[in-house]
Write a protein that holds these residues in place. Structure first.
Motif, mmCIF file in Angstrom:
data_model
loop_
_atom_site.group_PDB
_atom_site.id
_atom_site.type_symbol
_atom_site.label_atom_id
_atom_site.label_comp_id
_atom_site.label_asym_id
_atom_site.label_seq_id
_atom_site.Cartn_x
_atom_site.Cartn_y
_atom_site.Cartn_z
ATOM 1 N N ILE A 1 3.464 83.508 47.921
ATOM 2 C CA ILE A 1 3.493 82.731 46.694
ATOM 3 C C ILE A 1 2.830 81.388 46.985
ATOM 4 O O ILE A 1 3.196 80.693 47.935
ATOM 5 N N SER B 1 6.137 80.367 50.112
ATOM 6 C CA SER B 1 7.021 81.434 50.597
ATOM 7 C C SER B 1 6.969 81.516 52.110
ATOM 8 O O SER B 1 5.932 81.265 52.727
ATOM 9 N N SER C 1 5.730 89.137 48.877
ATOM 10 C CA SER C 1 6.407 88.314 47.873
ATOM 11 C C SER C 1 5.814 88.638 46.514
ATOM 12 O O SER C 1 4.594 88.761 46.368
ATOM 13 N N GLU D 1 6.897 86.177 40.784
ATOM 14 C CA GLU D 1 7.352 84.792 40.846
ATOM 15 C C GLU D 1 7.361 84.140 39.471
ATOM 16 O O GLU D 1 6.616 84.531 38.560
ATOM 17 N N SER E 1 10.865 77.490 42.071
ATOM 18 C CA SER E 1 10.164 78.765 41.926
ATOM 19 C C SER E 1 11.046 79.859 42.503
ATOM 20 O O SER E 1 11.690 79.684 43.544
ATOM 21 N N TRP F 1 11.339 84.274 43.274
ATOM 22 C CA TRP F 1 10.577 85.513 43.428
ATOM 23 C C TRP F 1 11.395 86.524 44.218
ATOM 24 O O TRP F 1 12.428 86.203 44.801
#
Length: 579
Positions: free
Chosen positions: A194, A220, A228, A231, A249, A251
């Motif tokens: 991410i 991330s 990942s 998100e 954020s 995810w």
């Protein structure tokens, strides 16, 4: 359905609030094209899907949107004409700007790694050149891989404190992978990370200036097996909050490739308190998934005027799919939950070729996240007052069976401690909702719903027409309860058979629609197929995959109408009809 363990206390809602069907608009649709830089041909450069949108709370005429945009990829005619690959190293995180609140749009042209001039028949050789997607990734050794999520927050001052007087900052979260396949040259570990891009000058960014964007930041934590995904991002935009300016954020972190199930899969949240320069990452809840209990996925993150952070996702407990919620009362340092909000029945049936759920028919668009929660909170942004802090959640639900899917709505007026009994929103006859999103005015008096819907039943063939629309609804909110919904916009019809995965085996719409509201209007974005032409050769190819004698894929550009694959992002600004 049995009441699950630890189910939150639910409050009864007035059923009269939803009496009668949604009222159709008499006028033609007033929506507009958002993905304005996209060509109508060739495939896959004409393909956009999975939109997101954000309004600058301090300057509500300033709006930014994103999508999965393949404008910079090679044409199917480059190299083998029966393949339409993702060109290596080329990004797909499209970005668009509006300075009219969403009534009109512009798509900037930047410089980066591009294949948009690979129109065939020679195999593609990508190079540095014009791009219509996020800049700065090639230079950072990355590829922007889509799944857009956007939010505006206050810009930090020289002393690190946040104020709207400092200006606004746009955050754009995206999936990101390595530009190079050579391990010694790789920027990240794992398959997908991410990353977050930021700009403090949207006018310059809209004019196509690469330098208007800061270098992307990977947020991330990655191992060699990490993927990942899915998100979302949100800035605490209410100046009344003690954590004003924080950015969050969330995810799903798929941490292995165990038997194809990518287990374990913990929900992960990252927090920044310095304008997105540095991030603190937390695993929220356990990582273990099994056939009975799975962790929340398809997350959404929001904040209220007091700085409480809410993370929502869909998981299972005791084999029952549930909407779930985590909360943080200290700016993301600690998390409580998950609280179980409501049972869910994911819509669709498993397609025997795709192995994923579809709703419109065989070889249809996958709808994995149709039942995931979409949420908005009336947090009084930008000042934090007036604010009811009421929370609204929607999702598409299949409890009534195939061809009878419902748009479910629930809400909470006490910070998520209790929730209204989920209710099916009355829709126009024949609407089968796929993806949904609520948008509530910051003062909590107006609720808007955005959704994509099929209006044709499930097809067991690829020859019969199918139909897709985008719709915007509005209801006044009184005494914390939404009233009757009226229809503000219904898009032109489009046949989703004219959309496509790059592998050609099925349609494609992505995973989301989106809306964002002010106290006077909503800006909405959705997937559109009204300018995508059905291709009988592709229909026949897809149908053959369900037989004992599958056919080879056709030469796409030679066999199909020019506008095959031309999915778009449409939307607009729709005023409060009851100001």
């Amino acid at each position: 359905m049995a009441r699950p363990r630890n189910f939150l206390l639910v409050i009864a809602a007035a059923s009269a609030a939803f009496t009668g069907a949604a009222v159709a608009v008499a006028a033609p649709p007033t929506d507009t094209l958002v993905s304005v830089g996209s060509p109508v041909t060739p495939f896959s450069q004409n393909k956009q899907n999975e939109p997101a949108v954000a309004i600058d709370p301090a300057h509500p005429n300033v709006v930014a949107a994103g999508s999965n945009d393949e404008i910079d990829l090679e044409s199917c005619a480059a190299g083998a004409p029966d393949t339409c690959p993702f060109t290596g190293g080329v990004g797909v995180s499209g970005v668009y700007f509006s300075f009219t609140g969403g009534q009109s749009w512009t798509q900037p042209t930047y410089t980066g790694w591009t294949a948009r001039d690979c129109l065939g028949p020679a195999p593609c050789t990508p190079h540095v050149g014009p791009i219509g997607t996020l800049p700065g990734y090639y230079e950072a050794g990355l590829v922007a891989d889509g799944d857009p999520a956007l939010t505006f927050g206050p810009r930090p001052g020289a002393d690190g404190s946040f104020s709207w007087a400092n200006g606004s900052r746009l955050y754009y979260a995206t999936l990101a992978s390595n530009f190079s396949a050579t391990r010694s040259e790789q920027t990240i570990r794992g398959f997908e990370a991410i990353a977050v891009s930021r700009t403090d000058d949207v006018r310059s960014a809209a004019a196509g200036n690469n330098s208007a964007w800061k270098s992307p930041v990977v947020i991330s934590k990655q191992s060699s097996t990490t993927f990942s995904d899915k998100e979302q991002i949100w800035a605490d935009s209410a100046q009344s909050s003690p954590f004003f300016g924080n950015v969050y954020s969330c995810w799903a972190s798929f941490r292995s490739n165990s038997k194809g199930n990518a287990l374990p899969t913990p929900l992960t949240v990252a927090t920044s308190s310095d304008g997105g320069t540095t991030w603190r990452t937390r695993q929220v809840g356990p990582a273990t998934d099994n056939g009975i209990n799975t962790q929340p996925d398809g997350c959404t993150v929001r904040t209220d005027s007091h700085g409480t952070v809410y993370i929502f996702g869909i998981g299972t407990r005791g084999g029952q799919s549930m909407q779930m919620m985590y909360r943080s009362f200290d700016g993301g340092a600690h998390w409580a939950g998950p609280a179980e909000i409501a049972p869910v029945v994911a819509p669709g049936v498993i397609d025997p070729v795709l192995g994923r759920p579809v709703m419109d028919g065989i070889a249809g668009a996958r709808v994995d996240l149709a039942a995931s929660p979409s949420v908005d909170i009336a947090n009084g942004r930008p000042a934090g007052s007036p604010a009811t802090d009421e929370i609204f959640m929607t999702w598409a639900d299949g409890r009534a069976g195939l061809n009878h899917e419902q748009l479910m709505l629930t809400w909470s007026s006490d910070g998520g401690n209790s929730w209204a009994t989920p209710m099916a929103v009355p829709l126009a006859a024949g609407d089968r909702p796929i993806y949904t999103a609520p948008a509530v005015s910051p003062d909590g008096t107006d609720l808007y719903l955005v959704y994509n819907a099929y209006t044709t039943p499930y097809r067991n063939n690829t020859s019969d027409p199918r139909n897709l629309v985008g719709v915007v609804l509005h209801a006044d909110v009184s005494n914390a309860v939404p009233g009757a919904f009226t229809e503000l916009d219904r898009s032109a019809n489009g046949d989703p058979r004219g959309t496509s995965q790059n592998g050609l085996t099925a349609e494609f719409l992505g995973d989301y629609v989106y809306g964002a509201a002010t106290n006077s209007a909503v800006t909405a974005v959705w997937n559109d197929a009204s300018n995508a032409a059905d291709c009988p050769a592709i229909d026949a190819y897809r149908a053959s995959l369900y037989t004992a004698a599958p056919q080879p894929a056709p030469d796409v550009l030679a066999s199909c109408p020019a506008t095959f694959g031309n999915s778009d992002i449409r939307g607009g600004r729709f005023s409060d009809p009851t100001p």
